[in-house]
Structure formats: structure tokens, C-alpha cells
Enzyme design. Structure first.
Site, short mmCIF file in Angstrom:
data_model
loop_
_atom_site.label_atom_id
_atom_site.label_comp_id
_atom_site.label_asym_id
_atom_site.label_seq_id
_atom_site.Cartn_x
_atom_site.Cartn_y
_atom_site.Cartn_z
NE ARG A 46 -5.05 3.86 -8.68
CZ ARG A 46 -4.17 2.98 -8.19
NH1 ARG A 46 -3.53 2.40 -7.44
NH2 ARG A 46 -3.19 2.98 -9.26
CG ASN A 51 -0.82 4.93 -0.96
OD1 ASN A 51 -1.67 5.21 -1.50
ND2 ASN A 51 -1.31 5.68 0.47
CD GLU A 63 -2.78 -0.58 0.08
OE1 GLU A 63 -2.76 0.60 -0.59
OE2 GLU A 63 -3.30 -2.04 -0.86
#
Length: 149
Positions: A108, A54, A50
Site C-alpha cells: 500500500r 480504502n 481511492e
């Protein structure tokens, strides 16, 4: 106060999506020396995935930049993971940490920070607009007693 470190590794790679799997696997291999449970291993892999995603998607939306991942083993069986970029930064960190908030478009989920926080014991996000973001995650792994058989 500087954290005492037992062992550490530093990875640096271009912000290409193909490198997310590399970062995930490399952190898992490094953390294996701590003898984590399968659940702990999956948790840290998900959190790294994650954080790196990002950085790739949000820090450098129109260019390839540099992402660094540092994994540290600290006293007390604590794993510390740092993911850093030098991209566009986050204007409002508190807002960005809210579940479902995203600047990445409808594809997203806006759950990246929420997922990181749920899988790790501590999550710290520091960001300066125009200069980049640093995400630090810590997780204390269960001590598994080894018998001398």
C-alpha cells in the site's frame, strides 16, 4: 444545516475488490448529467476509487462487510460523494491523512487520502474505531455554457 440536493443515488455493495470498478463507473454515469469535463470525470472516478479501495482494504481486512456510496448533485454545480463503511474504523484520522502513512502493509502506498484531497475541493473524514468510517468529498464542476444553436 442540511444540504439541498437536486438529485442523488445510493449504492450498497459487499466489500469485494471487484466492486471498486462498479462504484467508479456508477458514479461516473451518475455525474455525467452534470456535463463534466473529461478531466473532472477522471478526477472524481479516481477519488471514488481511492475511497472505496480504502473501505475494502482497511475497514474489513479479514471479512466481507458493507460499503455504501452516495452521490449527490447539489446547487451550484457541486458533486458530493460519500463513501461509508461499518468496519474497524481509524484510530487517528489526522495521522491516516498524512502522505505515505498506511496500515495496509508494504504493498500500500499510503497516498489514498492525499489523492482524494488533490482531486476534490473538500475532503472530510469521520471515523469511530470499531464502528466505521465516513468519507465525504465535494467538487464544484465548471459551468459550461450551452449555446442555443
Amino acid at each position: 444545516m442540511k444540504t439541498k440536493v437536486i438529485n442523488e443515488v445510493l449504492l450498497e455493495f459487499p466489500s469485494r475488490s471487484s466492486n471498486e470498478g462498479f462504484a467508479r463507473a456508477a458514479v461516473a454515469c451518475f455525474a455525467a448529467q452534470m456535463d463534466p469535463t473529461l478531466n473532472e470525470l477522471e478526477d472524481m472516478k479516481t477519488a471514488v476509487s481511492e475511497a472505496v479501495t480504502n473501505a475494502i482494504v482497511h475497514a474489513y481486512p479479514d471479512a466481507i462487510g458493507k460499503v455504501t456510496v452516495r452521490a449527490r448533485i447539489c446547487p451550484g454545480n457541486v458533486l458530493e460523494l460519500t463513501v461509508k463503511d461499518h468496519g474497524r474504523g481509524i484510530t487517528d484520522v489526522a495521522k491516516a491523512r498524512e502522505p505515505l502513512f498506511t496500515t495496509g502493509g508494504e504493498e500500500r502506498s499510503g497516498m489514498g487520502f492525499t489523492i482524494m484531497e488533490s482531486f476534490m475541493d473538500k475532503l472530510t473524514v469521520r471515523s469511530v474505531p470499531g464502528r466505521g468510517t465516513t468519507v465525504v468529498m465535494r467538487k464544484k464542476l465548471a459551468s459550461r455554457v450551452k449555446t442555443g444553436k
